[in-house]
Design a protein around this motif. Sequence first.
Motif, short mmCIF file in Angstrom:
data_model
loop_
_atom_site.label_atom_id
_atom_site.label_comp_id
_atom_site.label_asym_id
_atom_site.label_seq_id
_atom_site.Cartn_x
_atom_site.Cartn_y
_atom_site.Cartn_z
N LEU A 238 0.81 -1.22 0.00
CA LEU A 238 0.00 0.00 0.00
C LEU A 238 0.84 1.27 0.00
CD1 LEU A 238 -2.87 -1.01 2.46
CD2 LEU A 238 -2.75 -1.27 -0.02
N VAL A 368 -7.72 -1.56 -7.65
CA VAL A 368 -8.43 -0.35 -8.06
C VAL A 368 -7.52 0.87 -7.90
CG1 VAL A 368 -10.70 -1.29 -7.44
CG2 VAL A 368 -9.43 0.03 -5.75
N SER A 369 -7.60 1.76 -8.88
CA SER A 369 -6.86 3.02 -8.81
C SER A 369 -7.84 4.17 -8.57
CB SER A 369 -6.07 3.26 -10.10
OG SER A 369 -4.81 2.63 -10.03
N PHE A 370 -7.28 5.33 -8.26
CA PHE A 370 -8.09 6.50 -7.89
C PHE A 370 -7.84 7.65 -8.86
CE2 PHE A 370 -6.93 4.08 -4.07
CZ PHE A 370 -8.20 3.67 -3.68
N ASP A 393 -10.38 11.73 -5.06
CA ASP A 393 -11.31 10.66 -5.39
C ASP A 393 -12.36 10.50 -4.29
OD1 ASP A 393 -12.18 7.64 -5.36
OD2 ASP A 393 -11.24 7.92 -7.33
N ARG A 395 -13.52 8.04 -2.88
CA ARG A 395 -13.26 7.00 -1.89
C ARG A 395 -12.34 7.49 -0.77
NH1 ARG A 395 -12.49 3.07 -6.95
NH2 ARG A 395 -11.94 5.13 -7.75
N LEU A 422 -11.73 5.14 2.77
CA LEU A 422 -10.43 4.49 2.98
C LEU A 422 -10.00 4.56 4.44
CD1 LEU A 422 -8.82 5.70 -0.31
CD2 LEU A 422 -8.82 3.31 0.43
N ASN A 427 -8.22 1.20 4.69
CA ASN A 427 -7.87 0.94 3.29
C ASN A 427 -8.65 -0.25 2.72
OD1 ASN A 427 -5.96 3.08 3.21
ND2 ASN A 427 -4.51 1.76 4.28
N PHE A 428 -9.95 -0.32 3.07
CA PHE A 428 -10.91 -1.32 2.59
C PHE A 428 -10.78 -2.66 3.30
CE2 PHE A 428 -10.60 0.88 -1.82
CZ PHE A 428 -11.41 1.91 -1.40
N ILE A 445 -17.28 0.17 -4.52
CA ILE A 445 -16.00 0.89 -4.66
C ILE A 445 -15.21 0.37 -5.85
CG2 ILE A 445 -15.88 1.37 -2.18
CD1 ILE A 445 -13.72 -0.82 -1.99
N PRO A 491 -6.62 -1.48 -2.92
CA PRO A 491 -6.30 -0.16 -3.49
C PRO A 491 -4.84 -0.05 -3.92
CG PRO A 491 -6.34 -0.02 -1.10
CD PRO A 491 -6.73 -1.44 -1.44
N PHE A 493 -2.12 2.92 -4.30
CA PHE A 493 -1.87 4.33 -3.98
C PHE A 493 -0.67 4.91 -4.71
CE2 PHE A 493 -3.87 2.79 0.11
CZ PHE A 493 -5.08 3.43 -0.11
#
Length: 540
Positions: A238, A368-370, A393, A395, A422, A427-428, A445, A491, A493
């Motif tokens: 992360l 997933v990206s933001f 974003d 999220r 987040l 962070n999910f 999400i 996620p 980052f």
Amino acid sequence: MSQKTKFIECELRGPITWNDFMVLRSRVEEKWGGMTRVVELTMFAKGRHDFRLKINKYGVHLILKYKAKKGEAKFEREIDINPKHLASLIDILHNIGETKWVLSCVDKFETRKGPSSISFKFGSRIGDFFEIEELVSDKKEIPEAISRIKKIAAEFGLQLWDKRIFEKISNQSWDGVRSEPLIKNQILHPLIIKALTANDFLFAFNESETIAERLRNKSNDFSHLEDIFTKATGLELLSNKPLNSSQTFFDKISIIIPSYNSAQTLAHTLRSIQYQKLSKKEKSLVEVIVVDDGSTDNMESIVNKFNKIMPIKYVRQNHLGRAHARNLGASLAQGDIIIFLDSDVVLENHFIREHAIRHVYLNEAAFVSFKENIQLSDKRLSRRIFKPNIVNDFRFKKEVKSEWLRMHRHVRNIEIRKVELLRETDNFKNFGQDKVLGVWDLPSIFVTNAVSIKKKDFNNVGGFNPQFKGWGMEDTFLGACLITLNRFIVPVFSTGIFHIEHNPRSGSNKRMIKEFNKNVLVYLDLIHQPISSIFKKSDS
């Protein structure tokens, strides 16, 4: 069940480290072809016979081995088992005295050339090692096969274990390991259940169980994936910093971009792919597929312009919508990994590497990206190097408005407040199991403007469901299916995207909301259908 031909297995092994494997892998693949990654659970019987049960992506196998020549080769008979009959088989083995077993799970990379194979196994009971194997049909062929194995090892600079050393390492590694039954109180061993589901044997689900029921029991705690990633790379999964240049990927990547009347923004999307920080070898592994969803602008001319710089597959369909367009793109994809992008996004320069390398080490994840929203006139779009401010974003932080309540009636216990998804979910990791924050649950999400998944996962859940028409919810449902398939939503980052704002493709906000409301009803219907009626069946 089907029985395979009897053969003699000649094999030699030696130690390998992960770093040495990463250096060696490209050389092996150049000569032997691409490697397949397999997570494999092996169960060794501790009774009179050398029985082994294996579960991997190819199915369930019962193997009986007996010595052909001590320390160098064994006769082997292998039978493919229908996974639905596994419990019955274990009962039969129990009745002939095979009641105690030891279990070992490995992460294996393998490739084959003719009758020979090379595999690299990580996390086994005896540590990390390579194995070179050749199959022969006659005892007389054993000496020549062993000689060929030794030459293969020497060619790649691999150091073989001396037979005595290997036996000592093996005995020490298994010393004190407790044997245990594979079935207890009519319930399969937890590792067997995990192996079956991890290898996508979807029969493991109760045939009447619905997606909604499955979601209620699914956690998104991917902490173990963080441990795996750090152990393999020495880096944090992360982290907000891009991976170093010593890390690379080997699987082919297919980037799928559906596009409808978006030639102007698509040019920026393709340019950002052109400027990705990739080695020559990595670039050769990336394919781009643009699906024209019945556009009336100059879409094809834009694609042709970029096709002179990098190869692009262009295909046109009638205006059927994004679900159909993405499915068409996926049907043409040759990659093991699929990256889904929208035609109005611009990738940060490390985007492809950051997603692709994570898939090298982690089999159970969708990434997933933001995004940061941006105007088409923004000067940053003309730069080759930029960093989107991904904390913009939704999220990261979003204010839930009361007028959203009717739109989001597919979730319960809606909260009208500022939501920091987040932060509030670690962070999910503390998401899932029907938890709702604001108007979002875990599936919602998963926004497919910039995500990556394994192609086999996409195929196993049946792709995007074509019942979704127009804007919204098709990606949420795909997310729900992936979670049901025991995939974690993770996620990223260290990279991100710009999203170029534009007028609604549906024609107006009113029409877009109308399409969304209809798709919510489709979603509610589908998640209450049995999993077996939605997912693609496994034939294993």
